[in-house]
Design a protein around this motif. Structure first.
Motif, PDB file in Angstrom:
ATOM      1  N   ILE A  39     -25.501  60.437  51.579  1.00  8.70           N
ATOM      2  CA  ILE A  39     -25.770  61.826  51.964  1.00  8.70           C
ATOM      3  C   ILE A  39     -27.079  62.215  51.314  1.00  8.70           C
ATOM      4  O   ILE A  39     -27.170  62.365  50.098  1.00  8.70           O
ATOM      5  N   GLU A  40     -28.104  62.338  52.106  1.00  6.59           N
ATOM      6  CA  GLU A  40     -29.438  62.526  51.538  1.00  6.59           C
ATOM      7  C   GLU A  40     -30.339  63.196  52.571  1.00  6.59           C
ATOM      8  O   GLU A  40     -30.518  62.676  53.661  1.00  6.59           O
ATOM      9  N   GLU A  41     -30.891  64.361  52.179  1.00  5.60           N
ATOM     10  CA  GLU A  41     -31.744  65.078  53.124  1.00  5.60           C
ATOM     11  C   GLU A  41     -33.153  64.507  53.175  1.00  5.60           C
ATOM     12  O   GLU A  41     -33.861  64.622  54.170  1.00  5.60           O
ATOM     13  N   ILE A  58     -25.583  44.469  51.519  1.00  5.71           N
ATOM     14  CA  ILE A  58     -24.700  45.472  52.113  1.00  5.71           C
ATOM     15  C   ILE A  58     -25.411  46.055  53.336  1.00  5.71           C
ATOM     16  O   ILE A  58     -26.395  46.780  53.214  1.00  5.71           O
ATOM     17  N   LEU A  59     -24.913  45.684  54.500  1.00  4.89           N
ATOM     18  CA  LEU A  59     -25.630  46.036  55.722  1.00  4.89           C
ATOM     19  C   LEU A  59     -25.011  47.233  56.423  1.00  4.89           C
ATOM     20  O   LEU A  59     -25.639  47.891  57.240  1.00  4.89           O
ATOM     21  N   ASP A  60     -23.754  47.484  56.094  1.00  2.37           N
ATOM     22  CA  ASP A  60     -23.032  48.542  56.780  1.00  2.37           C
ATOM     23  C   ASP A  60     -23.288  49.880  56.084  1.00  2.37           C
ATOM     24  O   ASP A  60     -22.496  50.335  55.262  1.00  2.37           O
ATOM     25  N   VAL A  61     -24.410  50.483  56.377  1.00  2.00           N
ATOM     26  CA  VAL A  61     -24.825  51.696  55.676  1.00  2.00           C
ATOM     27  C   VAL A  61     -25.117  52.803  56.681  1.00  2.00           C
ATOM     28  O   VAL A  61     -25.794  52.572  57.680  1.00  2.00           O
ATOM     29  N   GLU A  62     -24.583  53.995  56.422  1.00  2.00           N
ATOM     30  CA  GLU A  62     -24.864  55.136  57.298  1.00  2.00           C
ATOM     31  C   GLU A  62     -25.501  56.243  56.468  1.00  2.00           C
ATOM     32  O   GLU A  62     -25.060  56.515  55.354  1.00  2.00           O
ATOM     33  N   VAL A  63     -26.512  56.875  57.029  1.00  2.00           N
ATOM     34  CA  VAL A  63     -27.153  57.987  56.330  1.00  2.00           C
ATOM     35  C   VAL A  63     -26.767  59.294  57.008  1.00  2.00           C
ATOM     36  O   VAL A  63     -26.859  59.417  58.232  1.00  2.00           O
ATOM     37  N   MET A  70     -20.819  67.392  58.262  1.00  2.00           N
ATOM     38  CA  MET A  70     -20.796  66.336  57.253  1.00  2.00           C
ATOM     39  C   MET A  70     -19.394  65.730  57.113  1.00  2.00           C
ATOM     40  O   MET A  70     -19.234  64.515  57.076  1.00  2.00           O
ATOM     41  N   LEU A  71     -18.390  66.618  57.046  1.00  2.00           N
ATOM     42  CA  LEU A  71     -17.031  66.126  56.829  1.00  2.00           C
ATOM     43  C   LEU A  71     -16.557  65.278  58.002  1.00  2.00           C
ATOM     44  O   LEU A  71     -15.964  64.227  57.830  1.00  2.00           O
ATOM     45  N   ARG A  72     -16.860  65.759  59.219  1.00  2.00           N
ATOM     46  CA  ARG A  72     -16.423  65.007  60.388  1.00  2.00           C
ATOM     47  C   ARG A  72     -17.105  63.646  60.426  1.00  2.00           C
ATOM     48  O   ARG A  72     -16.484  62.626  60.699  1.00  2.00           O
ATOM     49  N   ARG A  73     -18.396  63.644  60.117  1.00  4.04           N
ATOM     50  CA  ARG A  73     -19.112  62.366  60.134  1.00  4.04           C
ATOM     51  C   ARG A  73     -18.562  61.415  59.083  1.00  4.04           C
ATOM     52  O   ARG A  73     -18.404  60.226  59.331  1.00  4.04           O
ATOM     53  N   LEU A  74     -18.247  61.969  57.914  1.00  5.45           N
ATOM     54  CA  LEU A  74     -17.687  61.107  56.862  1.00  5.45           C
ATOM     55  C   LEU A  74     -16.362  60.502  57.302  1.00  5.45           C
ATOM     56  O   LEU A  74     -16.100  59.327  57.065  1.00  5.45           O
ATOM     57  N   SER A  75     -15.550  61.318  57.955  1.00  4.59           N
ATOM     58  CA  SER A  75     -14.246  60.778  58.345  1.00  4.59           C
ATOM     59  C   SER A  75     -14.403  59.749  59.456  1.00  4.59           C
ATOM     60  O   SER A  75     -13.622  58.811  59.557  1.00  4.59           O
ATOM     61  N   THR A  76     -15.438  59.901  60.275  1.00  8.91           N
ATOM     62  CA  THR A  76     -15.706  58.900  61.306  1.00  8.91           C
ATOM     63  C   THR A  76     -16.235  57.613  60.679  1.00  8.91           C
ATOM     64  O   THR A  76     -15.800  56.513  61.011  1.00  8.91           O
ATOM     65  N   ILE A  77     -17.178  57.783  59.779  1.00  8.01           N
ATOM     66  CA  ILE A  77     -17.779  56.611  59.132  1.00  8.01           C
ATOM     67  C   ILE A  77     -16.739  55.894  58.273  1.00  8.01           C
ATOM     68  O   ILE A  77     -16.706  54.672  58.203  1.00  8.01           O
ATOM     69  N   ASP A  78     -15.913  56.708  57.620  1.00  7.66           N
ATOM     70  CA  ASP A  78     -14.854  56.162  56.790  1.00  7.66           C
ATOM     71  C   ASP A  78     -15.383  55.172  55.743  1.00  7.66           C
ATOM     72  O   ASP A  78     -15.016  53.994  55.746  1.00  7.66           O
ATOM     73  N   PRO A  79     -16.253  55.640  54.867  1.00 12.61           N
ATOM     74  CA  PRO A  79     -16.930  54.713  53.952  1.00 12.61           C
ATOM     75  C   PRO A  79     -16.076  54.314  52.757  1.00 12.61           C
ATOM     76  O   PRO A  79     -15.101  54.980  52.430  1.00 12.61           O
TER      77      PRO A  79
END
Lengths: 224, 424
Positions: A39-41, A58-63, A70-79
């Motif tokens: 999570i980085e602006e 580590i290739l599986d990275v989402e920004v 943010m919360l919905r994206r996090l739950s989708t990404i499920d990091p």
């Protein structure tokens, strides 16, 4: 600057809990590759971090760049790991998310590695905070955090150097202009003009560049 | 902590001059804060000479999140901090990530919170419930209940309401107000967190339909023409502690005398902040970019309690909207810590237990307040606990007896379902 490291053991939102349960088993048995959310602006800082993670395999990275959804994206990404800069006010939003998910899932949020004082210190100073899902081996987490710390530090150093270089260049330009003005208006040589600026700065106990700025400002007023 | 002498030189009512008088050994105290009007006592202590008189140099350090405040206190980057009143309670109960147990010997005052709904939502409430704008906080909540029902029947998405932190007075006050009108905050609406400086923007972007936050954000939303203030903290429970001085226990152990001197300084500063004649100076201090960075006129308006609640210009006077010292506002009441605990239990953040009770009592330290300020001009309450809601009533009219927490929680018809299942 505000600095901190958090290692956090918890799943995300209720919608992610089902996925999480299967996931944590997989990650324990090492089947699913590690997934990291950043999570980085600041795009540059995020890119530096992504690079570092790639180098570490580590290739599986989402920004996530914005707070919107943010919360919905996090739950989708499920990091497995969330890395968030400490100056990001969204940390409080994450705090709420962990709190809510606790109601539907397991509790315990803790510092995995409180004992390692030097690691925490380094992370705090670099401004990294990382939330790590349960079930990860400590050494793996440590490697990620160490990497993030060194990358964040490198980024800060870069920024600082850039800033210093810029302001040095700007100062030099101002001094050059002030010299030129003095040479023209007082018919001095370049050396004499510089000596005059320096002498004035010493007399007034001010920086050379400030005196030069005054000369430039004064000249621009007189021109009009 | 050892019993230590506290300098009383020049204490009590005289206001120290802002100029430097004393260059004696200075003790540096690092204080973390979030820019909000309720940090006034800290600013006055630093700027008006109250800390200096006690030989303390206060270094006020601005931060962006309550999580950071908590963690930087834990990592010794701060010695003490401006904290939400539930934060020491949550920390002692090991709630939240990195629950670093801290305590408070001194509350920084009351008030300042308010609930603001989007103007659009408020106009819906007016249309549906026939509000003329003069209604009180409970009537507004009941009107909101009608809108919530109406939206449900129309198949619309639940309203989204924001507060600033899961363990915040805002969270518990917003929920208390909603539930008082029969709205279940967990099932009828969506509660979310938005950091204070982002609340107005989030409402402008229609990401949220309402928020509960401290000053100055409510009045800014009204002035921007996007929000309608519908309740203040004073309407929900005037006695509620708002922010407290959170203290690192390690630091307190190592610096008992500095802690005592700090409390003496804050006590004097708090009285100074309450005096109307000082409000202009205080507003000017707080307007500085290092603190709030908003116009001093706006801060002054908040001190006066003259609140513009509606963009149509309606002004409401709220008595004691912000109170920094009077009515024992700085005393860390055990009963108030326990009330906070009752709300944590009510909303399923923690299960009620005897062990929990002891932990909560470790969060608020009236014993320290008493010991440090005994014999000073400040009147110190005789008891650490009292029945809450007798003189200054809760919006639902019930009172809170700290001896019957479980009964109190069970008496709420709206509470988290999880609560019913725990520890039975």
């Amino acid at each position: 600057m505000a600095r901190n490291l958090l290692l956090h053991a918890e799943p995300w939102t209720s919608s992610a809990v089902r996925a999480f349960k299967t996931l944590s088993k997989d990650s324990q048995s090492g089947q699913r590759p590690l997934r990291v959310a950043i999570i980085e602006e600041n795009g540059i800082r995020a890119a530096i971090l992504v690079d570092g993670l790639r180098e570490a395999g580590i290739l599986d990275v989402e920004v996530i760049e914005t707070m919107t959804n943010m919360l919905r994206r996090l739950s989708t990404i499920d990091p497995d790991v969330i890395i968030i800069g400490i100056e990001n006010p969204s940390r409080d939003v994450l705090e709420q998310m962990f709190q809510v998910s606790k109601l539907v899932s397991r509790p315990v949020a803790m510092f995995v590695d409180r004992s390692d004082g030097s690691m925490i210190q380094a992370a705090v100073e670099a401004g990294v905070s990382a939330y790590v899902v349960d079930g990860l081996r400590k050494e793996r987490v440590k490697a990620i955090v160490d990497m993030a710390v060194s990358r964040f530090n490198a980024f800060d150093r870069l920024q600082r150097e850039l800033l210093e270089a810029r302001s040095e260049l700007a100062s030099r330009k101002i001094v050059e202009r002030a010299k030129g003005i003095l040479m023209r208006t007082r018919r001095l040589s370049e050396e004499e003009a510089y000596a005059l600026l320096r002498q004035t700065a010493m007399n007034e106990k001010r920086k050379l560049v400030d005196i030069a700025q005054s000369v430039v400002t004064a000249a621009s007023l007189l021109e009009k | 902590m050892s019993g230590d002498p506290v300098s009383r030189a020049g204490s009590a009512d005289d206001t120290p001059s802002t100029t430097k008088r004393r260059r004696a050994p200075e003790r540096l105290v690092r204080v973390g804060f979030i820019p909000l009007v309720d940090m006034a006592v800290l600013v006055a202590a630093a700027e008006q000479g109250f800390a200096e008189r006690e030989g303390i140099r206060l270094l006020l350090m601005k931060d962006v999140s309550w999580s950071n405040i908590r963690d930087r206190l834990a990592f010794r980057q701060f010695d003490v901090a401006h904290m939400l009143s539930p934060m020491p309670v949550a920390s002692q109960l090991h709630l939240g990530s990195n629950p670093y147990p801290c305590f408070t010997p001194f509350a920084l005052g009351r008030g300042g919170n308010a609930i603001t709904l989007s103007l659009e939502l408020y106009r819906d409430m007016q249309a549906l419930a026939g509000l003329d704008g003069s209604e009180g906080a409970l009537a507004n909540a009941l009107a909101l209940k009608q809108v919530v029902e109406h939206r449900r029947q129309a198949g619309k998405k639940p309203l989204v309401f924001a507060m600033t932190y899961p363990f915040s007075s805002h969270n518990y006050e917003f929920r208390f107000w909603l539930a008082a009108a029969g709205i279940n905050p967990d099932t009828d609406v969506t509660m979310t967190v938005v950091p204070p400086p982002l609340t107005v923007d989030a409402m402008t972007a229609r990401a949220i339909d309402g928020f509960c936050v401290n000053a100055p954000w409510n009045i800014i939303a009204v002035e921007k023409g996007i929000g309608r203030m519908v309740a203040t903290k004073a309407d929900i429970w005037p006695s509620a502690p708002e922010k407290v001085l959170g203290v690192s226990p390690e630091w307190a152990d190592e610096n008992p005398e500095t802690l005592s001197r700090l409390v003496v300084a804050l006590d004097a500063a708090a009285r100074w902040c309450d005096a109307r004649e000082n409000h202009t100076a205080l507003a000017d201090m707080m307007a500085a970019p290092a603190y709030l960075g908003v116009p001093s006129d706006l801060i002054l308006q908040l001190f006066s309690g003259q609140l513009t609640v509606d963009p149509d210009g309606r002004v409401r006077h709220v008595e004691n909207y912000l109170r920094f010292s009077g009515q024992s506002a700085n005393f860390p009441w055990i009963s108030q810590a326990l009330w906070i605990y009752s709300q944590m239990v009510r909303w399923g953040q923690v299960a009620y237990s005897e062990a929990g009770l002891a932990q909560v009592k470790a969060a608020y330290r009236p014993d320290l307040y008493r010991r440090i300020l005994a014999g000073s001009g400040t009147s110190v309450p005789l008891h650490d606990s009292k029945v809450e809601g007798l003189d200054e009533t809760f919006i639902d009219g019930r009172s809170f007896s700290p001896d019957d927490i479980q009964d109190y929680v069970d008496g709420f018809s709206i509470r988290a379902a999880a609560n019913a299942a725990v520890d039975e």
